[in-house]
Design a protein around this motif. Structure first.
Motif, PDB file in Angstrom:
ATOM      1  N   SER A  55       0.871  -1.245   0.180  1.00 50.90           N
ATOM      2  CA  SER A  55       0.000  -0.126   0.038  1.00 50.90           C
ATOM      3  C   SER A  55       0.967   1.195   0.101  1.00 50.90           C
ATOM      4  O   SER A  55       2.246   1.053   0.246  1.00 50.90           O
ATOM      5  N   PRO A  56       0.325   2.335  -0.458  1.00 51.20           N
ATOM      6  CA  PRO A  56       1.320   3.714  -0.430  1.00 51.20           C
ATOM      7  C   PRO A  56       1.907   3.835   0.799  1.00 51.20           C
ATOM      8  O   PRO A  56       3.093   4.294   0.922  1.00 51.20           O
ATOM      9  N   THR A  57       1.300   3.875   1.988  1.00 47.60           N
ATOM     10  CA  THR A  57       1.908   3.875   3.332  1.00 47.60           C
ATOM     11  C   THR A  57       3.152   2.967   3.601  1.00 47.60           C
ATOM     12  O   THR A  57       4.337   3.126   3.910  1.00 47.60           O
ATOM     13  N   ASP A  58       2.698   1.499   3.134  1.00 47.85           N
ATOM     14  CA  ASP A  58       3.668   0.474   3.511  1.00 47.85           C
ATOM     15  C   ASP A  58       4.963   0.788   2.361  1.00 47.85           C
ATOM     16  O   ASP A  58       6.228   0.512   2.868  1.00 47.85           O
ATOM     17  N   CYS A  59       4.680   1.350   1.291  1.00 48.99           N
ATOM     18  CA  CYS A  59       5.524   1.508   0.265  1.00 48.99           C
ATOM     19  C   CYS A  59       6.688   2.338   0.868  1.00 48.99           C
ATOM     20  O   CYS A  59       7.766   2.273   0.679  1.00 48.99           O
ATOM     21  N   GLU A  60       6.100   3.524   1.374  1.00 49.85           N
ATOM     22  CA  GLU A  60       7.097   4.474   1.930  1.00 49.85           C
ATOM     23  C   GLU A  60       8.023   3.900   3.055  1.00 49.85           C
ATOM     24  O   GLU A  60       9.400   4.369   3.065  1.00 49.85           O
ATOM     25  N   ASP A  61       7.395   3.020   4.070  1.00 50.20           N
ATOM     26  CA  ASP A  61       8.149   2.456   4.928  1.00 50.20           C
ATOM     27  C   ASP A  61       9.339   1.415   4.449  1.00 50.20           C
ATOM     28  O   ASP A  61      10.417   1.571   4.951  1.00 50.20           O
ATOM     29  N   ALA A  62       8.805   0.894   3.194  1.00 54.15           N
ATOM     30  CA  ALA A  62       9.511  -0.121   2.581  1.00 54.15           C
ATOM     31  C   ALA A  62      10.726   0.472   2.019  1.00 54.15           C
ATOM     32  O   ALA A  62      11.877   0.292   2.131  1.00 54.15           O
ATOM     33  N   VAL A  63      10.611   1.586   1.474  1.00 55.43           N
ATOM     34  CA  VAL A  63      11.575   2.480   0.660  1.00 55.43           C
ATOM     35  C   VAL A  63      12.864   2.817   1.887  1.00 55.43           C
ATOM     36  O   VAL A  63      13.944   2.748   1.791  1.00 55.43           O
ATOM     37  N   GLN A  64      12.256   3.392   3.056  1.00 55.19           N
ATOM     38  CA  GLN A  64      12.967   3.667   4.137  1.00 55.19           C
ATOM     39  C   GLN A  64      13.733   2.601   4.717  1.00 55.19           C
ATOM     40  O   GLN A  64      15.056   2.648   4.995  1.00 55.19           O
ATOM     41  N   ASP A  65      13.056   1.573   4.778  1.00 53.80           N
ATOM     42  CA  ASP A  65      14.100   0.292   5.139  1.00 53.80           C
ATOM     43  C   ASP A  65      14.897  -0.215   4.520  1.00 53.80           C
ATOM     44  O   ASP A  65      15.991  -0.308   4.771  1.00 53.80           O
ATOM     45  N   VAL A  66      14.712   0.077   2.913  1.00 53.14           N
ATOM     46  CA  VAL A  66      15.868  -0.273   2.077  1.00 53.14           C
ATOM     47  C   VAL A  66      16.868   0.674   2.045  1.00 53.14           C
ATOM     48  O   VAL A  66      18.224   0.316   2.232  1.00 53.14           O
ATOM     49  N   LEU A  67      16.530   1.877   2.244  1.00 48.30           N
ATOM     50  CA  LEU A  67      17.669   2.736   2.398  1.00 48.30           C
ATOM     51  C   LEU A  67      18.459   2.848   3.583  1.00 48.30           C
ATOM     52  O   LEU A  67      19.821   2.781   3.508  1.00 48.30           O
ATOM     53  N   MET A  68      17.913   2.456   4.600  1.00 48.20           N
ATOM     54  CA  MET A  68      18.525   2.089   5.827  1.00 48.20           C
ATOM     55  C   MET A  68      19.340   0.804   5.812  1.00 48.20           C
ATOM     56  O   MET A  68      20.636   0.852   6.313  1.00 48.20           O
ATOM     57  N   THR A  69      18.885  -0.124   5.066  1.00 53.31           N
ATOM     58  CA  THR A  69      19.884  -1.483   4.817  1.00 53.31           C
ATOM     59  C   THR A  69      20.827  -0.770   3.937  1.00 53.31           C
ATOM     60  O   THR A  69      21.898  -1.494   4.149  1.00 53.31           O
ATOM     61  N   ILE A  70      20.732  -0.150   2.942  1.00 51.08           N
ATOM     62  CA  ILE A  70      21.877   0.302   2.180  1.00 51.08           C
ATOM     63  C   ILE A  70      23.009   0.790   2.773  1.00 51.08           C
ATOM     64  O   ILE A  70      23.947   0.676   2.764  1.00 51.08           O
ATOM     65  N   HIS A  71      22.425   2.014   3.825  1.00 55.81           N
ATOM     66  CA  HIS A  71      23.343   2.590   4.552  1.00 55.81           C
ATOM     67  C   HIS A  71      24.113   1.475   5.294  1.00 55.81           C
ATOM     68  O   HIS A  71      25.425   1.832   5.861  1.00 55.81           O
ATOM     69  N   ALA A  72      23.591   0.693   6.004  1.00 51.81           N
ATOM     70  CA  ALA A  72      24.027  -0.325   7.040  1.00 51.81           C
ATOM     71  C   ALA A  72      25.106  -1.199   6.327  1.00 51.81           C
ATOM     72  O   ALA A  72      26.237  -1.630   7.010  1.00 51.81           O
ATOM     73  N   ILE A  73      24.793  -1.730   5.045  1.00 53.85           N
ATOM     74  CA  ILE A  73      25.796  -2.811   4.323  1.00 53.85           C
ATOM     75  C   ILE A  73      26.573  -2.118   3.191  1.00 53.85           C
ATOM     76  O   ILE A  73      26.833  -2.670   2.254  1.00 53.85           O
TER      77      ILE A  73
END
Lengths: 194, 223
Positions: A55-73
């Motif tokens: 869903s649009p809300t989940d989408c934004e959460d998912a984008v942020q999760d991916v960005l934080m993962t990219i940062h971490a690894i």
């Protein structure tokens, strides 16, 4: 940007080179390059999330999760290799994790009913009050059409006589009478139930 | 909740330089060298098996040791490869042919030439010594591999843990096969297959903890 084809890794040579270069600079601590990279890849990740059915809300959460993962690894990216598959790998894995978590949650969740709702005051949280509301709704449903309509508009939706009259086409006096009779009838029905 | 732009500002704002991971092949070779060193140290500490010279003339022994070593080496490479997000999951299949050879070695050596347990053999003492060697090889190897893989913060911790456990089991069995004489076929199967199965299962279910996922344990890379 590759948002229009989110299934595959971003593929244009320019994008690949740019992102690869920006990431390499980011690994060396270049803040501006890193910010440009994260801003640049966000639409692509968002498109992937949308494609995964979030869903649009989940989408934004998912984008942020991916960005934080990219940062971490970010130290695992090898600048001699293309950036696209690395990014697609991170995004796909994190989205799959999110979908799995959501599926597990749904499997265990129970839909909330009136009994599960809580309110500020103590008396509104009682099961008896919920039962009474249910009984009242059932009794209203049994009223003749004209009376039911009058009760719903004037008592439940709290419209004024003038508004209800305009809505139903009945005169204000007729509505008053209908409500009066309905209340009398409901009182009888509910006291009979009790 | 913060917007994505806020998050990007925050991540870029606290950016620090990172040391890049070495290529998986180099890291795998490093761990294989460590595993070899552990086996050599164990051989110095506990001594090689007394019948090694005769065993080296047996094809079945070569198949067993070679299969175990190849399984360990290919599983190590596979574990380091699939710990990275841009590598194919198919890497997990790399150790399977070697694992099949390893199992075939036991089937060929034990089942085809079955040797019954001799009467009065010190079964318990021998088994305990075998298990001691396996534990002494497994613990440092598993710990080192877990620490090395953890640096990659694998996004597929389950798959990575399975092949990593297979790598440890392979090298632990090489140590066991080089150090211990176990004549009876049933014992060979028990002291090799059961501990190795336990290592793989324990590694697969326990090793995934702390390996990944990347977020939720702080945002800085483990440099």
């Amino acid at each position: 940007m590759p948002a229009e084809d989110p299934g595959a890794a971003p593929s244009t040579a320019a994008t690949r080179d740019d992102w690869s270069l920006l990431m390499a600079r980011g690994q060396d601590g270049d803040e501006r390059a890193y910010r440009s990279l994260l801003l640049g890849i966000s639409p692509y990740v968002r498109a992937l999330a949308r494609q995964a059915g979030l869903s649009p809300t989940d989408c934004e959460d998912a984008v942020q999760d991916v960005l934080m993962t990219i940062h971490a690894i970010r130290h695992t990216y090898d600048p001699t290799r293309p950036f696209g598959p690395w990014l697609a790998g991170v995004a796909r894995n994190r989205l799959a994790d999110r979908l799995r978590r959501r599926a597990r949650l749904w499997a265990r969740e129970t839909e909330l009913t009136v009994e599960h709702e809580t309110f500020v005051t103590v008396e509104t949280n009682s099961i008896e009050a919920a039962d009474e509301a249910r009984r009242l709704r059932a009794a209203v449903a049994q009223l003749p059409q004209g009376q039911r309509e009058a009760v719903e508009l004037l008592k439940l939706k709290e419209l004024s006589l003038k508004e209800a009259s305009a809505l139903t086409g009945q005169s204000e006096a007729a509505l008053k009478v209908a409500v009066h009779r309905a209340v009398k009838r409901l009182r009888t029905m509910l006291s009979g139930d009790a | 909740m913060a917007t994505t732009e806020d998050l990007i500002d925050s991540l870029a704002g606290r950016l620090t330089p990172v040391r890049r991971l070495r290529p998986p092949t180099i890291r795998a070779l490093g761990w294989i060298a460590l595993a070899t060193l552990v086996i050599v140290l164990l051989a110095l500490l506990r001594g090689l098996r007394v019948d090694l010279r005769e065993q080296l003339r047996e094809p079945a022994y070569w198949v067993q040791v070679g299969g175990a070593w190849l399984t360990g080496a290919t599983a190590t490479l596979a574990a380091f490869e699939i710990s990275l997000p841009d590598r194919s999951r198919l890497w997990a299949a790399l150790p399977l042919p070697a694992a099949a050879l390893w199992l075939y070695g036991f089937a060929f050596g034990c089942l085809a030439h079955w040797i019954a347990i001799p009467a009065g053999a010190p079964i318990v003492e021998d088994s305990v010594r075998c298990l001691e060697t396996i534990v002494m090889a497994t613990v440092p190897l598993a710990l080192a591999l877990w620490l090395m893989l953890r640096r990659a913060r694998p996004l597929r911790p389950g798959g990575t843990a399975w092949v990593a456990a297979l790598a440890v089991a392979g090298f632990a069995d090489v140590a066991h096969l080089l150090l211990h004489v176990v004549q009876a076929s049933l014992l060979v199967l028990l002291v090799n297959l059961i501990p190795m199965t336990v290592i793989v299962l324990a590694g697969a279910f326990g090793g995934r903890h702390g390996l990944g996922p990347a977020v939720g344990r702080g945002l800085g890379p483990t440099v």
